[in-house]
Design a protein around this motif. Structure first.
Motif, PDB file in Angstrom:
ATOM      1  N   ARG A   1       2.033   1.507  -3.629  1.00  0.00           N
ATOM      2  CA  ARG A   1       0.921   1.934  -4.487  1.00  0.00           C
ATOM      3  C   ARG A   1       0.607   3.402  -4.254  1.00  0.00           C
ATOM      4  NH1 ARG A   1      -4.440  -1.748  -5.739  1.00  0.00           N
ATOM      5  NH2 ARG A   1      -5.454  -0.279  -7.169  1.00  0.00           N
TER       6      ARG A   1
ATOM      7  N   TRP B   1       0.816  -1.210   0.000  1.00  0.00           N
ATOM      8  CA  TRP B   1       0.000   0.000   0.000  1.00  0.00           C
ATOM      9  C   TRP B   1       0.851   1.262   0.000  1.00  0.00           C
ATOM     10  CZ3 TRP B   1      -4.555  -0.303  -1.792  1.00  0.00           C
ATOM     11  CH2 TRP B   1      -5.287  -1.490  -1.654  1.00  0.00           C
TER      12      TRP B   1
ATOM     13  N   TRP C   1      -0.563  -9.768  -3.365  1.00  0.00           N
ATOM     14  CA  TRP C   1      -1.331  -8.556  -3.057  1.00  0.00           C
ATOM     15  C   TRP C   1      -1.837  -7.924  -4.357  1.00  0.00           C
ATOM     16  CZ3 TRP C   1      -1.820  -9.851   1.572  1.00  0.00           C
ATOM     17  CH2 TRP C   1      -0.751 -10.183   2.390  1.00  0.00           C
TER      18      TRP C   1
END
Length: 295
Positions: A101, A98, A212
């Motif tokens: 990203r 995350w 993921w």
């Protein structure tokens, strides 16, 4: 808690050895399609890596202070045991996904991460091309500290993740057997991540695991050969400019913005974000201020 090894420090001899092996492999077995090595580019990557060690040491002071405060406030404690360390590594890899990203889809964070994508080469020296402004990473791991993970244990897991990713920066390894490609981040998956083609942009964010990306729909398989670098490349080997060029572009765009909404968008929207049509009489930003962006 028990002392944990400095994974990066212990891995430096392996980094050097593997890079030398890759350089020699290109000399004796050149690949017409592979970008290979270029002296100035590799020197810039190594210089960025050495600089990041200095700046990361400085950033650690406030980050460790924040993590320590959170750790002292939480009543939770996760001990460092043989069976909890793999769980911590799994958790760190999840939050790394995350963080990674986020650093692609929020421009002010991209200004930090763009450094790693600024080379048009893809080899083991590219893995060393690290940013000097990594202060933007720490908020993504606060949940781990709040859950009782000791800051030193988090540092160990982050270092292990970083070391793992060294070997995936190569064109010399083709696709691996299916089980590895399904579960792990591999050179094939990471070549997609560093490519500048439209279909490859913002894909394959995983650190150690690629699962993921499969779960959160950001996975793309390597098909056509990647073209590495930025969609708008920077023609410089100057480490200071490599480290700061996107911050400078943001500053130019903010100065040229015609409203506070546009200023906020230039900072917090995606790197390729453009405002809607401007009111009559408001000048547009110069073309060169448009953000560079890659996968």
């Amino acid at each position: 808690m028990p002392n944990l090894p400095d994974v990066v420090l212990w891995s430096i001899p392996a980094f050097v050895l593997l890079t030398v092996v890759e350089v020699v492999s290109y000399r004796f077995h050149p690949d017409e399609d592979a970008a290979g090595y270029e002296t100035k580019d590799a020197a810039t990557s190594i210089g960025m890596g050495l600089g990041s060690l200095v700046f990361d040491f400085a950033w650690k002071i406030p980050i460790v202070a924040i993590y320590t405060a959170v750790y002292e406030l939480t009543p939770l404690r996760i001990p460092v045991l043989w069976w909890t360390v793999p769980l911590m590594l799994l958790g760190q890899d999840f939050f790394y996904y995350w963080s990674h990203r986020g650093h692609h889809v929020i421009r002010i964070l991209w200004a930090c991460h763009v450094v790693h994508h600024s080379s048009r080469r893809f080899n083991l020296s590219t893995a060393l091309r690290q940013p000097w402004t990594s202060l933007t990473v720490w908020p993504f791991y606060v949940p781990m500290i709040a859950l009782g993970v000791h800051p030193a244990a988090l540092a160990f897991c982050s270092s292990a993740n970083l070391v793992y990713q060294f070997w995936v920066h190569t064109e010399r390894i083709d696709k691996l057997p299916r089980p590895f490609e399904f579960l792990l981040n591999t050179p094939s998956h990471h070549r997609v991540h560093h490519a500048s083609q439209g279909g490859y942009l913002d894909r394959n964010f995983g650190g150690i695991l690629i699962v993921w990306d499969r779960l959160f729909r950001s996975f793309t398989v390597e098909t056509v050969r990647p073209v590495f670098g930025l969609t708008k490349n920077i023609d410089t080997y100057n480490p200071l400019r490599v480290a700061t060029h996107e911050y400078a572009a943001i500053a130019r765009d903010v100065r040229a913005a015609g409203s506070w909404r546009e200023r906020a968008g230039r900072v917090f929207r995606g790197p390729g974000w453009q405002p809607g049509p401007r009111p009559a009489g408001v000048p547009a930003a110069a073309p060169e201020t448009v953000a560079e962006h890659v996968a």
